[in-house]
Design a protein around this motif. Sequence first.
Motif, PDB file in Angstrom:
ATOM      1  N   PRO A  22       9.462  -8.917 -13.623  1.00  0.00           N
ATOM      2  CA  PRO A  22       9.059  -9.397 -14.673  1.00  0.00           C
ATOM      3  C   PRO A  22       7.542  -9.728 -14.859  1.00  0.00           C
ATOM      4  N   ASP A  23       6.723  -9.229 -15.739  1.00  0.00           N
ATOM      5  CA  ASP A  23       5.553  -9.473 -15.937  1.00  0.00           C
ATOM      6  C   ASP A  23       4.868 -10.908 -16.061  1.00  0.00           C
ATOM      7  N   THR A  24       5.626 -11.604 -17.166  1.00  0.00           N
ATOM      8  CA  THR A  24       5.223 -12.870 -17.172  1.00  0.00           C
ATOM      9  C   THR A  24       5.328 -14.134 -16.104  1.00  0.00           C
ATOM     10  N   TRP A  63       0.419 -16.936  -5.101  1.00  0.00           N
ATOM     11  CA  TRP A  63       1.372 -17.786  -5.378  1.00  0.00           C
ATOM     12  C   TRP A  63       1.336 -17.918  -7.249  1.00  0.00           C
ATOM     13  N   ARG A  64       0.399 -18.251  -7.618  1.00  0.00           N
ATOM     14  CA  ARG A  64       0.152 -18.502  -9.212  1.00  0.00           C
ATOM     15  C   ARG A  64      -0.002 -17.246  -9.906  1.00  0.00           C
ATOM     16  N   ARG A  65      -0.155 -16.231  -9.398  1.00  0.00           N
ATOM     17  CA  ARG A  65      -0.526 -14.880 -10.175  1.00  0.00           C
ATOM     18  C   ARG A  65       0.656 -14.346 -10.775  1.00  0.00           C
ATOM     19  N   GLN A  66       0.539 -14.020 -12.280  1.00  0.00           N
ATOM     20  CA  GLN A  66       1.814 -13.648 -12.857  1.00  0.00           C
ATOM     21  C   GLN A  66       1.920 -11.933 -12.278  1.00  0.00           C
ATOM     22  N   ALA A  67       3.049 -11.567 -12.312  1.00  0.00           N
ATOM     23  CA  ALA A  67       3.343 -10.200 -11.772  1.00  0.00           C
ATOM     24  C   ALA A  67       2.841  -9.214 -12.349  1.00  0.00           C
ATOM     25  N   GLY A  68       2.501  -9.508 -13.888  1.00  0.00           N
ATOM     26  CA  GLY A  68       1.912  -8.231 -14.566  1.00  0.00           C
ATOM     27  C   GLY A  68       0.631  -7.959 -14.242  1.00  0.00           C
ATOM     28  N   GLY A  69      -0.194  -9.186 -13.530  1.00  0.00           N
ATOM     29  CA  GLY A  69      -1.571  -9.002 -13.356  1.00  0.00           C
ATOM     30  C   GLY A  69      -1.703  -8.473 -11.580  1.00  0.00           C
ATOM     31  N   SER A  72      -2.120  -5.800  -8.658  1.00  0.00           N
ATOM     32  CA  SER A  72      -2.100  -4.346  -8.493  1.00  0.00           C
ATOM     33  C   SER A  72      -0.665  -3.701  -7.960  1.00  0.00           C
ATOM     34  N   GLY A  73      -0.929  -2.392  -8.304  1.00  0.00           N
ATOM     35  CA  GLY A  73       0.456  -1.456  -7.709  1.00  0.00           C
ATOM     36  C   GLY A  73       0.826  -1.815  -6.211  1.00  0.00           C
ATOM     37  N   GLY A  74      -0.113  -1.825  -5.604  1.00  0.00           N
ATOM     38  CA  GLY A  74       0.092  -2.221  -3.964  1.00  0.00           C
ATOM     39  C   GLY A  74       0.580  -3.519  -3.933  1.00  0.00           C
ATOM     40  N   GLN A  75       0.158  -4.639  -4.746  1.00  0.00           N
ATOM     41  CA  GLN A  75       0.482  -5.914  -4.367  1.00  0.00           C
ATOM     42  C   GLN A  75       2.106  -6.094  -5.040  1.00  0.00           C
ATOM     43  N   PRO A 122       9.710   2.646   1.230  1.00  0.00           N
ATOM     44  CA  PRO A 122       9.039   1.664   0.998  1.00  0.00           C
ATOM     45  C   PRO A 122       7.551   1.653   0.818  1.00  0.00           C
ATOM     46  N   THR A 123       6.792   2.326   1.517  1.00  0.00           N
ATOM     47  CA  THR A 123       5.313   2.279   1.484  1.00  0.00           C
ATOM     48  C   THR A 123       4.562   3.298   0.722  1.00  0.00           C
ATOM     49  N   THR A 124       5.423   3.836  -0.107  1.00  0.00           N
ATOM     50  CA  THR A 124       4.785   4.501  -1.151  1.00  0.00           C
ATOM     51  C   THR A 124       3.736   3.776  -2.085  1.00  0.00           C
ATOM     52  N   GLY A 125       2.705   4.209  -2.098  1.00  0.00           N
ATOM     53  CA  GLY A 125       1.573   3.365  -3.118  1.00  0.00           C
ATOM     54  C   GLY A 125       1.154   2.287  -2.049  1.00  0.00           C
ATOM     55  N   LEU A 126       1.295   2.064  -1.075  1.00  0.00           N
ATOM     56  CA  LEU A 126       0.607   0.923  -0.391  1.00  0.00           C
ATOM     57  C   LEU A 126      -0.441   1.642   0.430  1.00  0.00           C
ATOM     58  N   ASP A 127      -1.560   0.741   0.522  1.00  0.00           N
ATOM     59  CA  ASP A 127      -2.884   1.141   1.303  1.00  0.00           C
ATOM     60  C   ASP A 127      -2.465   1.088   2.779  1.00  0.00           C
ATOM     61  N   VAL A 128      -3.251   1.192   3.781  1.00  0.00           N
ATOM     62  CA  VAL A 128      -3.003   1.015   5.229  1.00  0.00           C
ATOM     63  C   VAL A 128      -2.848  -0.148   5.661  1.00  0.00           C
TER      64      VAL A 128
END
Length: 291
Positions: free
Chosen positions: A87-89, A122-128, A130-133, A155-161
């Motif tokens: 949920p983005d919000t 912790w306080r970042r909204q999911a919509g904000g 990155s794809g990796g996060q 599980p690691t598709t789209g993750l950086d090293v």
Amino acid sequence: MSAPVQLRGVTRRYGDTVALDDVDLDLEAGSLTGLLGPNGAGKSTLVNLVSGLRRPDHGTVRLFGGDPRDAANRVALGTTPQQTGLPDTLRVGEIVRFVGAHFPDPVPAGELLERFGLSGLWRRQAGGLSGGQKRRLALALAFAGRPRLVLLDEPTTGLDVEGRRALWDAVRAFHQDGGTVLLTTHYLDEIETLAERVVVLAGGRIRADGDVDAVRGAVRAGRVSFRTTVAVPDLPGVEHAGRDGDRVVLHTTDPDALVRALVRHDVPFTDLGVARASLEDAFLTLTGGTR
């Protein structure tokens, strides 16, 4: 104690497509199994059956001895599907606390986020995120309820090293504490790094099942590579041949005999290399050369 996951004679179809065809599989407690197969092999279908999202057309699936569709049998299960919606919000901390509240003894939210490199969000909204996060957060949620079994689908598709390493560390720690893991991935180095057991699926059936060395041995092959500017004649014992420019790669059951045949046929070559079959060689051979 029975195996946490048991499949017996499992078949699942989607219209005319057979995703799984009479599959038998046990995942023993404390095991770490890598599930390999090309696209459409049935990997995600198997994961969805075990997690209760689908039911088989024929056969039985047991999760901790019961029906996976019964929520009581899923309390000790953690899962990360290929596609995860957040949920983005909602803030990251809110999402972790919400998921953790569904379990009797959740991992403290701060500890879970730190384990997956998310403690500063912790306080970042999911919509904000990155794809990796977002992917890291979805992975962290699989471990929120202190599961006994985790299902990790690509599980690691789209993750950086850094993200991949964090996941690897978390999976190793979970496994060392006695947890059971089923991991599907296209990254062969991930299987070689983590898995004790490799199951290869193709065409809805299990083509190989064993440790990494056993799956390599199922191919009984070596690999001979060299550079040449001429056409290579048909040689005995070659199971598969590939060429990229002047680089030739030949898969064979007897690398030594193949090198002798190259010499006998007066094939000019340089940069000769001979290697045992890799897990990738085995994968390509057992699945008909597709990924």
